[in-house]
Enzyme design. Structure first.
Site, mmCIF file in Angstrom:
data_model
loop_
_atom_site.group_PDB
_atom_site.id
_atom_site.type_symbol
_atom_site.label_atom_id
_atom_site.label_comp_id
_atom_site.label_asym_id
_atom_site.label_seq_id
_atom_site.Cartn_x
_atom_site.Cartn_y
_atom_site.Cartn_z
ATOM 1 C CE LYS A 1 -3.989 -2.291 1.838
ATOM 2 N NZ LYS A 1 -4.493 -3.123 2.885
ATOM 3 C CD GLN B 1 -3.795 -4.905 5.831
ATOM 4 O OE1 GLN B 1 -3.807 -3.831 5.236
ATOM 5 N NE2 GLN B 1 -4.209 -6.024 5.261
ATOM 6 C CG ASP C 1 -10.373 -0.816 4.140
ATOM 7 O OD1 ASP C 1 -10.028 -1.218 3.023
ATOM 8 O OD2 ASP C 1 -9.721 -1.005 5.182
HETATM 9 N N1 GUN Z 1 -7.151 -7.398 5.107
HETATM 10 C C1 GUN Z 1 -7.440 -8.120 3.999
HETATM 11 N N2 GUN Z 1 -8.121 -7.375 3.115
HETATM 12 C C2 GUN Z 1 -8.261 -6.154 3.674
HETATM 13 C C3 GUN Z 1 -8.850 -4.951 3.239
HETATM 14 O O1 GUN Z 1 -9.417 -4.841 2.155
HETATM 15 N N3 GUN Z 1 -8.770 -3.904 4.101
HETATM 16 C C4 GUN Z 1 -8.165 -4.003 5.299
HETATM 17 N N4 GUN Z 1 -8.154 -2.933 6.080
HETATM 18 N N5 GUN Z 1 -7.592 -5.097 5.733
HETATM 19 C C5 GUN Z 1 -7.641 -6.170 4.920
#
Ligand code: GUN
Length: 286
Positions: A52, A96, A119
């Site tokens: 990211k 996350q 998200d």
């Molecule tokens: N862990 C796995 N996929 C995601 C996601 O799309 N967002 C977040 N915050 N954590 C994740």
């Protein structure tokens, strides 16, 4: 033989567009910024968070990664999210998942201010998706829709089948397909006769995390297959939820794994962050 939907190439193109928009905002003194919180040392999460940061850097979005020990308490994490909510220089916040034992993913996610919830996991943003009036869509379903649209595939009036009913993928995916005027069926672990349903589908989105689940005999000739699965196999390779060979032989379009939905998901986070910055800067000036 199906046309392979090249998510990597489409994501690259979208990144260029985002980069140009970020540069334009920069010229007006706005610097889109994403804060990513990682609690603990889960190796997969560490990779996702690192990616990211790299993605942001590529398009000129400022990113701040905050790594906290696995023992971090609810109060400290709450305090951190509150301070980021109040920080005008931060436009997007992402925690996350999954969080380590002792921290509730859902409870913590709800602390993020809806306008910074890139998200789109907060109840407010989930509700907006239900009504079709939304600013953010969870990155994976948003990436699937963009892939479908950019490939010139029309959803209107089509039989769409979503396999998987997760809050992050299956449910919002069904909503987006419905908003695009598809006729949507959601299948899950208790669905009876899945083949009977998938065999009538024009568009199938598979997101159940079972390698090779969707096989060619389950789809009709000319179906569009969007594979959200990412499964690490014993031979070390990544494979999706569909059996690529047999599905590709019958489908009209299919996404590969890797290189299909994955890169689109990543780029949608950048798009959501850019949108968050635009919305917040506009609201500051009124
Ligand atoms: N862990 C796995 N996929 C995601 C996601 O799309 N967002 C977040 N915050 N954590 C994740």
């Amino acid at each position: 033989m199906a046309i392979i939907l090249d998510g990597k190439a489409l994501a690259s193109k979208m990144k260029e567009e985002i980069k140009a928009e970020v540069a334009e905002l920069n010229a007006n003194g706005v610097f889109p910024k994403l804060a990513v919180i990682l609690v603990g040392e889960d190796p997969a999460s560490q990779v996702y968070v690192r990616n990211k940061g790299r993605d942001c850097e590529e398009v000129g979005i400022v990113s701040q990664t905050i790594v906290l020990p696995a023992e971090t308490g609810r109060e400290d994490l709450t305090e951190l999210i509150r301070s980021l909510n109040a920080d005008d220089s931060v436009h997007g916040i992402l925690v996350q998942l999954p969080l380590p034992d002792g921290l509730d993913d859902s409870e913590i996610t709800q602390l993020i201010a809806p306008e910074k919830d890139v998200d789109a996991f907060s109840y407010y943003n989930v509700g907006r998706i239900m009504t079709g009036d939304y600013s953010f869509v969870p990155c994976t379903p948003a990436g699937c829709m963009e892939l479908i649209k950019l490939s010139g595939i029309s959803v209107e009036g089509k039989n769409c089948v979503v396999i998987g009913r997760s809050n992050i993928v299956g449910k919002p995916m069904a909503m987006l397909l419905m908003q695009a005027n598809g006729t949507v069926t959601v299948c899950h672990s208790r669905t009876r006769d899945i083949s009977g349903i998938t065999n009538r589908a024009d568009i199938i989105v598979v997101a159940i995390g079972k390698q090779g689940f969707l096989t060619g005999d389950m789809i009709k000739e000319g179906a569009v297959v969007i594979d959200v699965g990412i499964n690490r196999c014993a031979d070390g390779k990544l494979r999706g939820d569909c059996d690529f060979e047999s599905c590709a032989a019958k489908a009209s379009y299919i996404t590969p794994v890797p290189g299909g939905v994955g890169p689109m998901t990543r780029v949608m986070l950048l798009k959501n962050t850019l949108n968050a910055a635009k919305i917040q800067e506009v609201s500051k000036n009124v």
